[in-house]
Write an enzyme that holds these catalytic residues in place. Sequence first.
Site, short mmCIF file in Angstrom:
data_model
loop_
_atom_site.label_atom_id
_atom_site.label_comp_id
_atom_site.label_asym_id
_atom_site.label_seq_id
_atom_site.Cartn_x
_atom_site.Cartn_y
_atom_site.Cartn_z
N ASP A 414 -38.82 -18.29 -38.02
CA ASP A 414 -39.37 -17.67 -39.22
C ASP A 414 -39.85 -16.27 -38.81
O ASP A 414 -39.93 -15.95 -37.63
CB ASP A 414 -40.52 -18.53 -39.75
CG ASP A 414 -41.06 -18.02 -41.06
OD1 ASP A 414 -40.30 -17.40 -41.81
OD2 ASP A 414 -42.26 -18.23 -41.33
N THR A 416 -42.79 -14.34 -40.57
CA THR A 416 -44.24 -14.22 -40.69
C THR A 416 -44.94 -15.27 -39.83
O THR A 416 -44.73 -16.46 -39.99
CB THR A 416 -44.67 -14.39 -42.16
OG1 THR A 416 -43.96 -13.45 -42.95
CG2 THR A 416 -46.16 -14.17 -42.29
N ASP A 613 -44.32 -21.79 -38.94
CA ASP A 613 -45.75 -22.05 -39.02
C ASP A 613 -46.25 -22.39 -40.41
O ASP A 613 -47.45 -22.57 -40.61
CB ASP A 613 -46.53 -20.83 -38.50
CG ASP A 613 -46.43 -19.64 -39.46
OD1 ASP A 613 -45.46 -19.59 -40.24
OD2 ASP A 613 -47.33 -18.79 -39.43
#
Length: 725
Positions: A414, A416, A613
């Site tokens: 990912d 961010t 996350d």
Amino acid sequence: MNDIAHLHHHEPGHDGHGEPAAVAPEGTIFTCPMHPQIRLPAPGNCPICGMTLEPVMPSLEEGENPELIDFRRRFWWTLPLTVIVTALAMVGHRLVEGGLPQQSWIELLLSSPVILWAGWPFFARGVQSVKNRSPNMWTLIMLGVSAAYGYSIVATLAPGLFPPALLMDGRVGVYYEAAAVIISLTLLGQILELRARSQTSAAIRSLLGLAPKTARRIRADGTEEDIPLTHVHVGDALRVRPGEKVPVDGVVLEGESAVDESMLTGEPLPVTKRPGDKVIGATINTSGALVMRSEKVGAQTMLSQIVQMVALAQRSRAPMQRLADVVAGYFVGIVVLIAALTLLGWGFFGPQPSWVYGFVNAVAVLIIACPCALGLATPMSIMAATGRAATQGILFRDAAAIEGLRKVDTLIVDKTGTLTEGKPAFDRVIPAPGFAEQDVLQTAGSVDQGSEHPLAQAIVSEARRRGLTLDKPETFESASGIGVRGNVRGRRIALGNTALMEAEKVEWKVLQKETEGLRSEGASVMYLAVEGRLAGLIAVSDPVKATTVEALTTLRDAGINVIMATGDGLTTARSVATRLGIADVYGEVKPQDKLALVERLQREGKIVAMAGDGINDAPALAKANVGIAMGTGTDVAINSAHVTLVKGDLRSIARSRLLSLETVRNMRQNLGFAFVYNALGIPLAAGVLYPFTGQLLSPMIAALAMSLSSVSVITNALRLRRTTR
């Protein structure tokens, strides 16, 4: 599993042979390193393999292992008797012509305390293995020692029963010294093994020792008091002075300081903490004073969760152990059969005294075989590796994750919070025609109050910084991966990327030019729609982590293809990817898109790891061959993953992969040693080299080899604790 667990039960406070046990905290559960399905409420021995049980969760209050104390006492008290008996057996016949008078009786008198008292725990375990129909190493030791001791007693009490061919130096040969030495060497092996096994839980004990004992609470009237850590509640205001440990997980309210988090994250440099920043319990406040609010206490703190995860991972079974488990299931029966064939083969076909040779070799076969070396091959490696990983801020969910990580050839990340800091900073607001900048920010901040996404937090923080009054949304819905929806002051609000705007049938291209300009700079853009009409866009920038470039270089050097898949716009994603040298980029992906990407790559034969996350990463994390959660993320992501990186640093993926390679290599070494040891040791004990060398393997040498085999496996596994970072 429950049936197995209740096969063997002792009264609390005693071990498997009547000795007082160490006082364990109430509610402690004990398990077997080789058979983690065994879970008993009191210490004792494993009903399957006879190994000493140990606590599932070690505690700082534990004293020295009571069985180690007991075995050490039995060993040292009887060692002089073993030495004397062995000396008599070797030189007694030289003392007086025809042998020392009544030598057999003297050896019986001296060896009996060794065999009957010092060896009693082994006989108890052997009998228990027969009762439980689970033959193991202790079955073999019981048979071997009983055969040597029983044969010698008969030869001493009724020598007339034996044919003249069995006479040696005018008397029937006895094997008291062999039985005594086997017991002493087995005790020595157990002492060494118990000492080595205690080191595998050292990592957990060191983690437990990190927690402070007290906290300084600030009362409502401003006065302060020192209280036990167990008395801290969520919402308490706590003062952390320079040099003190942060008591629990929480957020900084006042002050600024550098906090050393290396004991939990593996990151050597202190991290500056300011108001609003999160702090982790057990980390050290190095300089300034802080006032914090407790958010997680007790079992909810990161330290407690780390300890729990390490303990669970240490007790899990590695897939590589399956072959050893199958072999161990038939092991004892095969060894007994080989011993019987050895006795008969030598008895009928060997040189005179053939039955003496047959008996000695059969005992050596029983004694040298060691199923424990097979059983301990991977559990010890896993325990050592997970303990080492925890000190580097790497948490494996189970042994399969350790074993599988080394095979990964594709990593999906990912953006961010994974490639970037995960702490986006507000950039700017661009209102659509007919809307004011302040209104756009106020409305976006109001609806985003219910979101935990870092981008949402940046918007809310900016709105509050400007002094805008945020309204509580009447309804809130998180459209994972694409944005949020809600009702604010009776108006239907949507805030998210172009996918959300299209789902809401909102014409967003009015601001397309501005959007592309912001995204080309690497900013994330979110659109705000009010009652189905575009109100404006908000740009948030999230800087790339300082360690990301180094981490990606290391991963590429290891032959891993890195793919970025993010919910951000494709232009933003490509801007960041270009700077990082990532060729494969997917933008504006929904959770199901990330899941589909993982599945597609797996169908192509790739071994896929997914690092993320957020809640939107959870499905892909669960589906990936290895899901890697950045510890800075959400509980949902962490619970879905196979590996958690406490620091949320991509460099830890390279470290964890290296540890995976080292651990699997170590397990293979252990399994290889165990298989080769038994494959060579048993035929040697049976006497296969006698026709070529004229030499036989003494049962005493066999006992020494058996005792050292398990110790060698454990010692090799403990090398993993020194794996370089």
